[in-house]
Design an enzyme around this catalytic site. Structure first.
Site, PDB file in Angstrom:
ATOM      1  N   VAL A  66      40.227  36.356  41.837  1.00 50.84           N
ATOM      2  CA  VAL A  66      39.777  34.969  42.011  1.00 50.84           C
ATOM      3  C   VAL A  66      40.961  34.039  41.772  1.00 50.84           C
ATOM      4  O   VAL A  66      41.801  34.300  40.919  1.00 50.84           O
ATOM      5  CB  VAL A  66      38.568  34.645  41.088  1.00 50.84           C
ATOM      6  CG1 VAL A  66      38.917  34.757  39.624  1.00 50.84           C
ATOM      7  CG2 VAL A  66      37.995  33.278  41.376  1.00 50.84           C
ATOM      8  N   GLY A  82      41.091  38.556  34.047  1.00 52.18           N
ATOM      9  CA  GLY A  82      39.855  38.817  33.325  1.00 52.18           C
ATOM     10  C   GLY A  82      38.622  38.819  34.203  1.00 52.18           C
ATOM     11  O   GLY A  82      37.510  38.950  33.708  1.00 52.18           O
ATOM     12  N   CYS A  83      38.803  38.658  35.492  1.00 49.67           N
ATOM     13  CA  CYS A  83      37.661  38.645  36.400  1.00 49.67           C
ATOM     14  C   CYS A  83      37.482  40.022  37.036  1.00 49.67           C
ATOM     15  O   CYS A  83      38.449  40.743  37.260  1.00 49.67           O
ATOM     16  CB  CYS A  83      37.854  37.596  37.497  1.00 49.67           C
ATOM     17  SG  CYS A  83      37.847  35.919  36.868  1.00 49.67           S
ATOM     18  N   GLU A  84      36.241  40.353  37.343  1.00 52.86           N
ATOM     19  CA  GLU A  84      35.895  41.616  37.997  1.00 52.86           C
ATOM     20  C   GLU A  84      36.540  41.692  39.383  1.00 52.86           C
ATOM     21  O   GLU A  84      37.057  42.719  39.783  1.00 52.86           O
ATOM     22  CB  GLU A  84      34.369  41.658  38.118  1.00 52.86           C
ATOM     23  CG  GLU A  84      33.789  43.009  38.327  1.00 52.86           C
ATOM     24  CD  GLU A  84      32.273  42.952  38.190  1.00 52.86           C
ATOM     25  OE1 GLU A  84      31.614  42.867  39.232  1.00 52.86           O
ATOM     26  OE2 GLU A  84      31.776  42.978  37.056  1.00 52.86           O
TER      27      GLU A  84
END
Length: 149
Positions: free
Chosen positions: A65, A60-62
């Site tokens: 991470v 869900g991170c751009e």
């Protein structure tokens, strides 16, 4: 404070929540806060591939991470992480400052993202970065629940 098996970092020890309050308090423009986040991210040591493999890659991170943790012998949690994005590394540094060295009960009793609101960092984030931050918070809560069990 950190387990020798995991990457160390200055967040939560040398860089404290009070340090961040003093750093971000006088900043009023988002561009100033943005620059400060990038500088904080530069203080976060890159994780070796072996540690990335042990850490959880947060969906869900751009940017990619990773967030990992270890339960220390005294019952506190050590967190470590990395990201490919400069801003996300800075956000991760703020998160690590808020959660490092805390006991599972402390992490479950308070919102790990409260410091972001206090520093005025969440309001200007893009939808994808906000989503990623929420995913990181969920991973912290999951780690605390796991350690408490």
């Amino acid at each position: 404070m950190t387990s020798p098996a995991f990457a160390g970092h200055p967040f939560g020890a040398t860089v404290t929540q009070e340090t961040l309050r003093e750093l971000f308090g006088p900043l009023t423009l988002w561009e100033e806060k943005y620059r400060q986040l990038i500088l904080l991210g530069k203080q976060l040591p890159a994780l070796e591939d072996s540690l990335k493999a042990q850490a959880q890659e947060i969906a869900g991170c751009e940017n990619r991470v990773w967030l990992g943790h270890a339960l220390l012998p005294d019952g506190r949690l050590h967190f470590y992480g990395d990201s490919e994005g400069r801003i996300v590394r800075g956000l991760l540094a703020v998160l690590l400052t808020a959660i490092e060295g805390k006991r599972p009960q402390q992490l479950l009793a308070a919102d790990p993202l409260a410091l972001f609101d206090e520093l005025g960092l969440r309001a200007q984030l893009s939808a994808s970065r906000s989503q990623g931050l929420t995913a990181l918070r969920d991973a912290v809560i999951q780690a605390a629940r796991q350690a408490e069990a």
